[in-house]
Design an enzyme around this catalytic site. Structure first.
Site, short mmCIF file in Angstrom:
data_model
loop_
_atom_site.label_atom_id
_atom_site.label_comp_id
_atom_site.label_asym_id
_atom_site.label_seq_id
_atom_site.Cartn_x
_atom_site.Cartn_y
_atom_site.Cartn_z
N ILE A 59 3.30 -1.74 -5.71
CA ILE A 59 3.94 -1.26 -7.44
C ILE A 59 5.07 -1.92 -7.08
CG2 ILE A 59 4.29 0.45 -8.27
CD1 ILE A 59 1.50 0.55 -7.39
N GLY A 74 11.10 7.43 0.07
CA GLY A 74 12.08 6.71 -1.30
C GLY A 74 11.68 7.82 -2.40
N GLU A 100 -2.39 -11.34 -20.95
CA GLU A 100 -1.21 -11.08 -21.78
C GLU A 100 -1.04 -13.27 -21.82
OE1 GLU A 100 1.42 -8.92 -20.11
OE2 GLU A 100 1.65 -9.93 -18.27
N LYS A 121 12.04 7.48 10.64
CA LYS A 121 12.01 9.00 9.93
C LYS A 121 10.07 10.05 10.63
CE LYS A 121 14.94 7.99 6.33
NZ LYS A 121 14.94 7.84 4.55
N HIS A 150 7.03 -9.28 -18.18
CA HIS A 150 6.39 -9.80 -16.81
C HIS A 150 6.87 -10.89 -16.17
CE1 HIS A 150 2.69 -6.63 -18.07
NE2 HIS A 150 4.50 -6.39 -17.78
#
Lengths: 383, 292
Positions: free
Chosen positions: B97, B18, B210, B43, B248
């Site tokens: 991620i 990607g 946070e 692939k 977030h």
């Protein structure tokens, strides 16, 4: 995403969770028609808004006859609750209350799972129960690989009652509410109060459902229920352009890459004596179109007197960001002063590229923020 | 020494063909990370610019390359499966991620990871780095330097800002980890604080928190009872309004809890100083190190 109470109750009905007979009305005439159709004496008229505290604001009233239905729905429709205008009410049959409980499923960060919450103190805010009588809140973390089997729901139900008939009904509601939570990707399914009526039925008299925004892509039927407020629409539009925006109300417009840094920027503006106008995370790209879109959004807020752009160049290099900014500002015409802070990868090259522009270029976050605050204090802060 | 990753870490990239996967694979390799394999169903055998061998399935990639750590870039709807596949194939550290993963997917995947005896970082995180040894993530390697400060953060660019200040002030890092900005993620403060406590290289720890949830409050209690190394903190979101998600998914003050003020008080109560701005972090660390 939030939905209205009447929508939550429609979902409850489809999961075999009993609710009092009721429906939504957009006008006084709707309310009168529905009342006539139900052919009962006592109904509750409830403002439908996406915030709590409706009762205290006068948005929930009991009507005993057709005149009261007319007068009360007339007064509730159009009223303001926490800044939101009531454009619809729910008319629901009143029930004879014997007991009121609290029942919900939500996401629990600590157990990293779904959690069932019960309390014998229904009908008041769960936050109030948590503050005053925390021992009356019962929590049951759920292993989502087995879900909520009979024994588990039964164990929870018998914490609230020893009556076999009532416990059976609560057990079924717990199981069904969990199914709803999982199948529709909720972040909260709450019944408060869960009422035991005088004739021994268990019904959901008020309900609240929030959905996980990340999962809406697999629930088009839920997305159809969305009814964003004006402020939420602006936030949704920003999201479509690839950034997140939240209006705060001060006069220093902020554009920052990254959510954490954007929050820290707002905090520091306040610390330095200024007022942030917004939270705006433009994400990690140097695309000039994104900057242009973001600037348009900031400048549409007429309170903004200064724009502060705070970029920390990581993977996206500061010289690329500077090129993007130059291109963007060649297309944006504004008298509003713009302070730019560029730091990180290739920051010297980036600042060098911008040095002949009319933008205020700063090196550290502290310098940039004091400059922006200073400019915002001027009565006519034109360059 | 460092924690979780070092120069012996063998990385597998899930979603290597990607756009993001390919880009960050080349960045990780340029940094010196030992990227040994990638997966992309259908692939297998494809030759890609980075030269990393591509497989259909994680299991085969692990068998042939002895990969022990994976980094996930696949789109959100496929993340749950990708995490479970990695855990099922014997990967011991899984770094996700991808942003925007449904919460219930993370809950199920995380439970499975735990059952397999593996560890998850993220989702919605920038990954982690042990400077000059290994980078498994999307962090800009050039701003980090090797040293003795352990960094744990819920944010991305704010971490870079603070690390940049550390590096400029001569304070290198042992390992820096972004745990992710979602309500439910894998490894969190307690797990990582303990690893840093037991890591001989780490001398002090920075916790970048946070608003949202009560993880900082819990971390404060944990530090009081278990951590003897100096800890300093920064908490973002003092000016955030209630009931709004600040970028977030997990950064939200809800039902009156999760505010920056409560978190700050919790830290200060146990002797963890909280910086007003990122540039104060190095000063606070140096002051604590002098004391100890």
């Amino acid at each position: 995403m939030k939905i209205f109470e009447y929508q939550a109750k429609e979902l409850f009905d489809s999961y075999n969770i009993k609710t009092p007979k009721g429906g939504v009305c957009y006008s006084v005439q709707d309310a009168i028609d529905l009342y006539t159709k139900y052919n009962v004496d006592k109904v509750v008229i409830k403002a439908q808004v996406h915030v709590g505290g409706r009762g205290k604001a006068g948005g929930i009233k009991i009507a005993n006859n057709i005149n009261e239905v007319e007068n009360l729905s007339n007064s509730i429709l159009g009223m303001q609750i926490k800044g939101l205008t009531v454009d619809r009410v729910m008319i629901a049959q009143a029930v004879d209350i014997q007991m009121e409980y609290y029942l919900s499923f939500t996401i629990d960060r600590n157990s990293k799972s779904v959690i069932l919450i019960l309390s014998e103190e229904g009908g008041v805010d769960i936050e109030d129960i948590a503050a005053k009588t925390p021992h009356k809140i019962l929590k049951f973390p759920i292993d989502t690989t087995i879900g909520v089997p009979d024994f588990f729901a039964q164990k929870a139900a018998y914490q609230l009652t020893s009556d076999k008939n009532i416990a059976f009904q609560i057990k079924e509601i717990i199981k069904n509410l969990y199914m709803l939570f999982i199948q529709k990707d909720c972040s909260l399914t709450e019944i408060n109060p869960l009422v035991i009526t005088k004739d021994g039925n268990v019904v959901a008299v008020d309900g609240k459902i929030n959905f996980d925004d990340n999962a809406l892509y697999r629930h088009p039927e839920i997305l159809e229920l969305n009814n964003p407020t004006e402020e939420e629409k602006k936030e949704l539009n920003a999201k479509e352009s690839g950034f997140s925006y939240i209006h705060i109300g001060g006069d220093i417009g902020c554009m920052v890459n990254g959510a954490g840094l954007a929050m820290a920027t707002m905090d520091m503006i306040k610390l330095y004596g200024g007022e942030p106008a917004n939270f705006l995370d433009i994400g990690g790209s140097s695309n000039p179109n994104k900057v242009i879109e973001a600037m348009k959004l900031l400048l549409s807020d007429k309170q903004v007197k200064v724009v502060l752009i705070n970029i920390f160049g990581g993977i996206t290099r500061c010289d690329d960001v500077a090129k993007g900014l130059l291109e963007a500002f060649s297309q944006i015409k504004t008298d509003i002063p713009v302070v730019i802070r560029l730091s990180g990868t290739n920051d010297k090259e980036g600042r060098e590229l911008l040095k002949d522009s009319s933008l205020h270029i700063e090196h550290t976050m502290g310098e940039a923020i004091s400059k922006a605050v200073e400019l915002s204090k001027l009565t006519n802060p034109i360059n | 020494m460092s924690i979780l990753i070092n120069k012996d870490t063998r990385v597998l990239v899930q979603g290597i063909t990607g756009r993001d996967g390919a880009f960050h694979t080349s960045k990780m390799i340029a940094y010196g990370t030992n990227v040994v394999a990638g997966t992309s169903p259908g692939k297998e055998g494809t030759i890609i610019p980075s030269g990393v061998p591509v497989y259909n399935c994680v299991e085969k990639a692990v068998n042939q390359t002895k990969a022990n750590t994976s980094i996930i870039f696949v789109p959100a709807p496929f993340v749950k499966d990708a995490i479970m596949e990695a855990a099922n194939s014997g990967i011991s550290l899984i770094v996700c991620i991808t942003e925007g993963v449904p919460t219930l997917d993370v809950i199920e995947a995380q439970a499975y990871v735990q059952r397999c005896g593996a560890m998850l970082i993220g989702p919605n995180c920038p990954g982690l780095i042990s400077p000059q040894e290994s980078l498994v993530g999307i962090l800009p390697g050039n701003i980090f330097s090797n040293g003795k400060v352990g960094v744990i953060s819920r944010s991305g660019t704010l971490t870079y800002e603070i690390v940049y200040n550390l590096t400029q002030n001569g304070l290198g890092q042992s390992t820096a980890i972004g745990v992710g900005g979602d309500p439910i993620v894998g490894l969190y403060y307690k797990d990582l604080l303990l690893m840093f406590q037991n890591d001989p290289q780490t001398q002090s720890i920075v916790v970048i928190g946070e608003i949202g949830g009560d993880a900082e409050e819990q971390a404060a209690e944990f530090i009081r009872d278990n951590i003897t190394k100096p800890v300093v903190s920064f908490i973002a979101g003092k000016t955030a309004p209630a009931d709004k998600r600040m970028g977030h998914a997990g950064a939200i003050i809800s039902s009156g809890t999760g505010s920056a003020k409560e978190k700050r008080e919790a830290f200060e109560k146990v002797g963890v100083p909280v910086a007003d701005e990122p540039s104060q972090i190095p000063i606070l660390i140096k002051a604590l190190l002098k004391q100890s």
